[in-house]
Write a protein that holds these residues in place. Structure first.
Motif, PDB file in Angstrom:
ATOM      1  N   LEU A  26       0.832  -1.204   0.000  1.00 36.70           N
ATOM      2  CA  LEU A  26       0.000   0.000   0.000  1.00 36.70           C
ATOM      3  C   LEU A  26       0.869   1.257   0.000  1.00 36.70           C
ATOM      4  O   LEU A  26       0.639   2.179  -0.777  1.00 36.70           O
TER       5      LEU A  26
ATOM      6  N   MET B  26      -5.624   0.844   6.939  1.00 40.89           N
ATOM      7  CA  MET B  26      -6.576   0.674   5.842  1.00 40.89           C
ATOM      8  C   MET B  26      -7.767   1.618   5.990  1.00 40.89           C
ATOM      9  O   MET B  26      -8.237   2.189   5.008  1.00 40.89           O
TER      10      MET B  26
ATOM     11  N   HIS C  85      -6.618   4.978   4.925  1.00 35.95           N
ATOM     12  CA  HIS C  85      -6.469   5.005   3.471  1.00 35.95           C
ATOM     13  C   HIS C  85      -7.828   5.161   2.799  1.00 35.95           C
ATOM     14  O   HIS C  85      -7.999   5.998   1.902  1.00 35.95           O
TER      15      HIS C  85
END
Length: 102
Positions: free
Chosen positions: A30, A82, A85
């Motif tokens: 990522l 996450m 994000h």
């Protein structure tokens, strides 16, 4: 604990991982896809890795890896990263820490 604090402040993004952890791999990917070059510490390849993993769990990383630090501050593990994000906050944090410029 002191070693973690010292290592976490050496670069804009520092990730403590285990080389065989699939979530660690996903988090590293990522950051790379965002154009960020994090400092990676593979705890399973470090002689003091167990000690550092224990220290990470003591400061609130559950599970202990991956543990992501941005700008020297603990962000959290995979779920937190996450979430940041997906809601767009991660890019802002990375820009503020000087890890990305776009």
């Amino acid at each position: 604990m002191d070693r973690i604090v010292k290592l976490a402040s050496m670069k804009a993004v520092v990730i403590f991982t285990n080389s065989s952890c699939c979530m660690c791999h996903a988090i590293k990917r990522l950051f790379y896809e965002q154009g960020v070059s994090p400092m990676i510490h593979e705890l399973d390849e470090d002689t003091r890795g167990r000690e550092m993993e224990w220290a990470l769990s003591r400061i609130g990383c559950c599970p202990a890896v991956p543990a992501v630090f941005i700008g020297g501050r603990l962000v959290g593990s995979a779920n937190t990263v996450m979430t940041l994000h997906l809601n767009g906050s991660l890019k802002k944090m990375l820009k503020e820490a000087g890890a990305m410029w776009l």
